[in-house]
Each structure stands twice: as C-alpha cells, then as structure tokens.
Design a protein around this motif. Structure first.
Motif, mmCIF file in Angstrom:
data_model
loop_
_atom_site.group_PDB
_atom_site.id
_atom_site.type_symbol
_atom_site.label_atom_id
_atom_site.label_comp_id
_atom_site.label_asym_id
_atom_site.label_seq_id
_atom_site.Cartn_x
_atom_site.Cartn_y
_atom_site.Cartn_z
ATOM 1 N N LYS A 148 71.920 -53.606 16.841
ATOM 2 C CA LYS A 148 71.877 -54.522 15.749
ATOM 3 C C LYS A 148 73.404 -54.932 15.266
ATOM 4 N N GLN A 149 74.036 -54.662 15.645
ATOM 5 C CA GLN A 149 75.798 -55.595 15.604
ATOM 6 C C GLN A 149 75.975 -56.213 16.234
ATOM 7 N N ASP B 6 73.380 -58.240 18.046
ATOM 8 C CA ASP B 6 73.336 -59.683 17.629
ATOM 9 C C ASP B 6 73.382 -59.756 16.256
ATOM 10 N N LYS B 7 74.159 -59.256 15.258
ATOM 11 C CA LYS B 7 74.978 -59.780 14.649
ATOM 12 C C LYS B 7 76.157 -60.488 14.494
#
Length: 85
Positions: A12-13, A15-16
């Motif tokens: 998730k991090q 992709d962010k």
C-alpha cells in the motif's frame, strides 16, 4: 546501542509513493530523512561517553596524572560545548 527500528515498505505504501509527484516525493523524502536524523541523534546522545567516564579511563593509564587528565577533560568539555551550539 539503541534498538534499531526497521523500515518495512508494504504494498500500500509502495503504491502511494509510486503515484507521488515531484513535490510530494520531495516532502516524503525529507520527512524520512528528518525522522532518521532525529532517531540517530537520540541514540547517539544516549550512548555517548561522559566527561567523567573519560576522566576515569585516562586516570587508569600510566603517565597520566590528575593535572594532565583535568586539562585534557577541560579541553574536551570546551570543544564539545562549542560544537553543540
């Protein structure tokens, strides 16, 4: 030494971060740097030698008397207080 904090980058991090523009990436990198600097500074301060510890160590050496050890410690103290300002 203090406990080393690990940095785990989850999906998730990742992709962010990948979707950040230049300005966002700069701000993110700066925050990571500042966080690491702060942690390193705290660890260094907690694990550093004190003047009293240096004095004790020097007094155990042959050829170093109280007067010489005092002058060395005074000079170290002066230099340490000068660089921390």
């Amino acid at each position: 030494m203090g406990k080393i904090k690990g940095f785990i980058l989850n999906r998730k991090q990742y992709d962010k971060i990948r979707k950040m523009d230049h300005c966002q990436m700069t701000m993110w990198a700066e925050s990571v740097y500042k966080s690491g600097y702060k942690d390193g500074k705290e660890t260094a301060e907690a694990d550093s030698l004190t003047i009293d510890q240096v004095r004790e160590c020097l007094l155990t050496l042959k050829g170093f008397g109280e007067k010489r050890v005092s002058s060395i410690c005074d000079e170290l103290q002066r230099k340490m207080s000068h660089t921390s300002d």
